[in-house]
Design a protein around this motif. Structure first.
Motif, PDB file in Angstrom:
ATOM      1  N   MET A 158       0.838  -1.196   0.000  1.00 48.43           N
ATOM      2  CA  MET A 158       0.000   0.000   0.000  1.00 48.43           C
ATOM      3  C   MET A 158       0.872   1.244   0.000  1.00 48.43           C
ATOM      4  SD  MET A 158      -2.754   1.942   0.436  1.00 48.43           S
ATOM      5  CE  MET A 158      -4.168   0.970   0.972  1.00 48.43           C
ATOM      6  N   ILE A 159       0.581   2.172  -0.899  1.00 53.73           N
ATOM      7  CA  ILE A 159       1.204   3.482  -0.875  1.00 53.73           C
ATOM      8  C   ILE A 159       0.082   4.517  -0.829  1.00 53.73           C
ATOM      9  CG2 ILE A 159       1.423   3.452  -3.404  1.00 53.73           C
ATOM     10  CD1 ILE A 159       3.802   5.380  -3.060  1.00 53.73           C
ATOM     11  N   ALA A 160       0.199   5.460   0.104  1.00 56.31           N
ATOM     12  CA  ALA A 160      -0.801   6.510   0.265  1.00 56.31           C
ATOM     13  C   ALA A 160      -0.093   7.855   0.261  1.00 56.31           C
ATOM     14  CB  ALA A 160      -1.571   6.318   1.564  1.00 56.31           C
ATOM     15  N   VAL A 161      -0.484   8.721  -0.662  1.00 59.01           N
ATOM     16  CA  VAL A 161       0.150  10.035  -0.815  1.00 59.01           C
ATOM     17  C   VAL A 161      -0.923  11.112  -0.786  1.00 59.01           C
ATOM     18  CG1 VAL A 161       1.518  11.507  -2.340  1.00 59.01           C
ATOM     19  CG2 VAL A 161       2.034   9.064  -2.192  1.00 59.01           C
ATOM     20  N   ASP A 162      -0.707  12.129   0.014  1.00 61.63           N
ATOM     21  CA  ASP A 162      -1.591  13.298   0.041  1.00 61.63           C
ATOM     22  C   ASP A 162      -0.713  14.491   0.397  1.00 61.63           C
ATOM     23  OD1 ASP A 162      -3.519  15.202   0.220  1.00 61.63           O
ATOM     24  OD2 ASP A 162      -4.764  14.156   1.701  1.00 61.63           O
ATOM     25  N   ALA A 193      -2.959  13.534  -4.486  1.00 62.81           N
ATOM     26  CA  ALA A 193      -3.529  12.616  -3.495  1.00 62.81           C
ATOM     27  C   ALA A 193      -3.981  11.351  -4.198  1.00 62.81           C
ATOM     28  CB  ALA A 193      -4.700  13.267  -2.771  1.00 62.81           C
ATOM     29  N   PHE A 194      -3.499  10.205  -3.712  1.00 60.39           N
ATOM     30  CA  PHE A 194      -3.959   8.909  -4.216  1.00 60.39           C
ATOM     31  C   PHE A 194      -3.551   7.817  -3.237  1.00 60.39           C
ATOM     32  CE2 PHE A 194       0.367   9.072  -5.835  1.00 60.39           C
ATOM     33  CZ  PHE A 194       0.832   7.765  -5.668  1.00 60.39           C
ATOM     34  N   GLU A 195      -4.230   6.685  -3.319  1.00 63.67           N
ATOM     35  CA  GLU A 195      -3.872   5.481  -2.577  1.00 63.67           C
ATOM     36  C   GLU A 195      -3.867   4.310  -3.543  1.00 63.67           C
ATOM     37  OE1 GLU A 195      -6.216   4.618   0.820  1.00 63.67           O
ATOM     38  OE2 GLU A 195      -5.877   6.557   1.799  1.00 63.67           O
ATOM     39  N   SER A 196      -2.958   3.381  -3.335  1.00 63.20           N
ATOM     40  CA  SER A 196      -2.917   2.199  -4.184  1.00 63.20           C
ATOM     41  C   SER A 196      -2.370   1.017  -3.398  1.00 63.20           C
ATOM     42  CB  SER A 196      -2.055   2.427  -5.421  1.00 63.20           C
ATOM     43  OG  SER A 196      -1.943   1.232  -6.180  1.00 63.20           O
ATOM     44  N   ALA A 197      -3.053  -0.113  -3.513  1.00 65.90           N
ATOM     45  CA  ALA A 197      -2.573  -1.355  -2.907  1.00 65.90           C
ATOM     46  C   ALA A 197      -2.136  -2.340  -3.982  1.00 65.90           C
ATOM     47  CB  ALA A 197      -3.663  -1.976  -2.045  1.00 65.90           C
TER      48      ALA A 197
END
Length: 358
Positions: free
Chosen positions: A1-5, A18-22
Motif C-alpha cells: 500500500m502506498i498513500a500520498v496526500d 492525493a492517491f492510494e494504491s494497494a
C-alpha cells in the motif's frame, strides 16, 4: 500500500497530489511537465512538500503535522532513474554489491537470485562503460533490488532507450512483477509499457491527479481530460493464445467466447496474452459485414458513449466480461444512431494487434 496526500512547490510549479494504491505495480502516467518527477522526488525524500503525508505500507515517511520527514537514505526505497547512474569506476559485480551494502544486506533476494532474474550472469565481469543501455538499466534495477527496498520506484526507466533496447528489457520487468513480491511505483508517459506492467494507475496533469484506480477501469474511462482522448487511448484485454499457423504466420486468441486473429511471425508458447487495442483502430458495425479483409468481428453491446470537444465520439462496447473502446466521428455516430445498450459488431484489423505476455 502506498498513500500520498501532499502539496508543495518546485520553483514556480505548484503540485497537489492525493492517491492510494494497494496494487503490485502502480503506474503514474502523464505528459512531460505534469509533475510526475516532482511527485517521485517527494516520495523519495529528495524534495520536501509544504504539507501533507506520505505512507508506504505501515511506515510513515512524511507527516507535516507531526513534524516527521524521514531522510532519503532511511526510507528504504529502491530507485531506478531514466539514466542508470551506475558507478563508472566499478564493474558490474561491484555495482550490485554496493546495493547490498547500502541496504545493510536486508534484501530477501540473494545476489544469485537477482543475477538469475535479470539475466546478469554473463555481465558480472564487465565494466559498465562497455554495457548497452538496456544492460546498464538491468544492472541498475538489480542494484536497487539488492538494497532490500520496501518499494521499488522506477522513474521513466525506458525513456532513454531505443525500441530494440526497450524490447530487450520489458520481459525482465514483467518477470519482476510476477516474482519479486516487492510493490513497484512505475512512472511513464508510455501507455504500452504501463499496460504490460501495471495493476493500478494514477493519471496526472498540471500537478494534480485527475483519476486513479485499477488499470483496466482507468483505461476505459471516457471522460478524463487530457487522457481519454489521447492518441494511445484504447483498451487492454486479456485472452488466451490457442493456436499458431506457421503457414500464414498468424495466431488465434480465444477472447470472451469468440476468437481474434493476430500476426504471429514467430512461434510462441500457448497460454495467456494481453492485447492493446487502440480506439482509433476499431470500427463499429450494426451488422456482420461481408467481403472485408478485416478478420476480427466481435459481437457486443454499447456500454457507454462520450462526446468530448472536437469531432470524435468515444464508444465503450461490452464484449463478454471485458470492454473494447472505439473512436469514431460524430458524423458516423449520428448516421448509425448509436445508443447505450445497442447490439453492435466491433471490427479490428489484425495488423493493428500485437499480443504481449499475459
Amino acid at each position: 500500500m502506498i498513500a500520498v496526500d501532499v502539496q508543495g512547490r518546485a520553483g514556480n510549479f505548484a503540485s497537489s497530489v492525493a492517491f492510494e494504491s494497494a496494487g503490485d505495480v502502480t503506474a503514474v502516467f502523464g505528459p512531460s511537465g505534469c509533475g510526475k518527477t516532482t511527485l517521485i522526488r517527494m516520495i523519495c525524500g529528495l524534495h520536501t512538500p509544504e504539507r501533507g503525508q506520505i505512507r508506504v505500507g505501515d511506515t510513515l515517511l512524511y507527516d507535516q503535522r507531526a513534524g516527521l520527514n524521514v531522510p532519503a537514505h532511511k526510507r528504504r526505497l529502491g530507485v531506478v532513474f531514466q539514466e542508470p547512474r551506475l558507478f563508472p569506476h566499478l564493474g558490474v559485480t561491484a555495482n550490485l554489491r554496493y546495493g547490498q551494502w547500502a541496504g545493510g544486506r536486508s534484501s530477501p533476494l540473494s545476489f544469485d537470485d537477482v543475477v538469475d532474474l535479470l539475466g546478469l550472469g554473463a555481465l558480472l565481469q564487465r565494466r559498465t562503460a562497455f554495457l548497452s543501455g538496456g544492460e546498464r538499466q538491468r544492472v541498475a534495477i538489480g542494484r536497487a533490488l539488492l538494497a532490500g527496498p520496501r518499494l521499488l520506484v522506477m522513474d521513466e526507466p525506458l525513456a532513454s532507450l531505443d525500441a530494440a533496447r526497450k524490447a530487450e528489457i520489458l520481459p525482465y520487468l514483467v518477470a519482476l512483477k510476477a516474482e519479486i513480491g516487492i510493490p513497484m511505483l512505475y512512472v511513464s508517459h508510455s501507455l504500452s509499457e504501463i499496460e504490460q506492467l501495471a495493476t493500478d494507475m494514477v493519471v496526472m496533469t498540471d500537478g494534480r491527479v485527475v483519476t486513479s484506480g485499477a488499470l483496466d477501469e482507468v483505461l476505459n474511462r471516457l471522460d478524463v481530460p487530457g487522457f481519454s482522448e489521447g492518441p494511445e487511448a484504447g483498451s487492454r484485454v486479456k485472452g488466451r493464445l490457442i493456436a499458431h499457423d506457421e503457414d500464414t504466420a498468424t495466431g488465434r486468441i480465444a477472447f470472451e467466447g469468440q476468437q481474434v486473429v493476430v500476426p504471429l511471425p514467430r512461434p510462441r508458447s500457448l497460454g495467456p496474452v494481453l492485447l492493446h487495442i487502440q480506439a482509433k483502430d476499431v470500427i463499429i458495425a450494426l451488422e456482420p459485414p461481408r467481403g472485408l479483409s478485416i478478420r476480427n468481428q466481435l459481437s457486443g453491446k454499447i456500454a457507454a458513449l462520450h462526446q468530448p470537444a472536437g469531432p470524435y465520439v468515444e464508444v465503450l462496447v461490452q464484449v463478454g466480461a471485458q470492454q473494447v473502446r472505439a473512436r469514431i466521428t460524430q458524423l458516423a455516430a449520428r448516421d448509425l444512431q448509436l445508443d447505450v445498450g445497442q447490439s453492435v459488431y466491433v471490427l479490428i484489423k489484425s495488423v493493428a494487434l500485437e499480443p504481449a505476455l499475459g
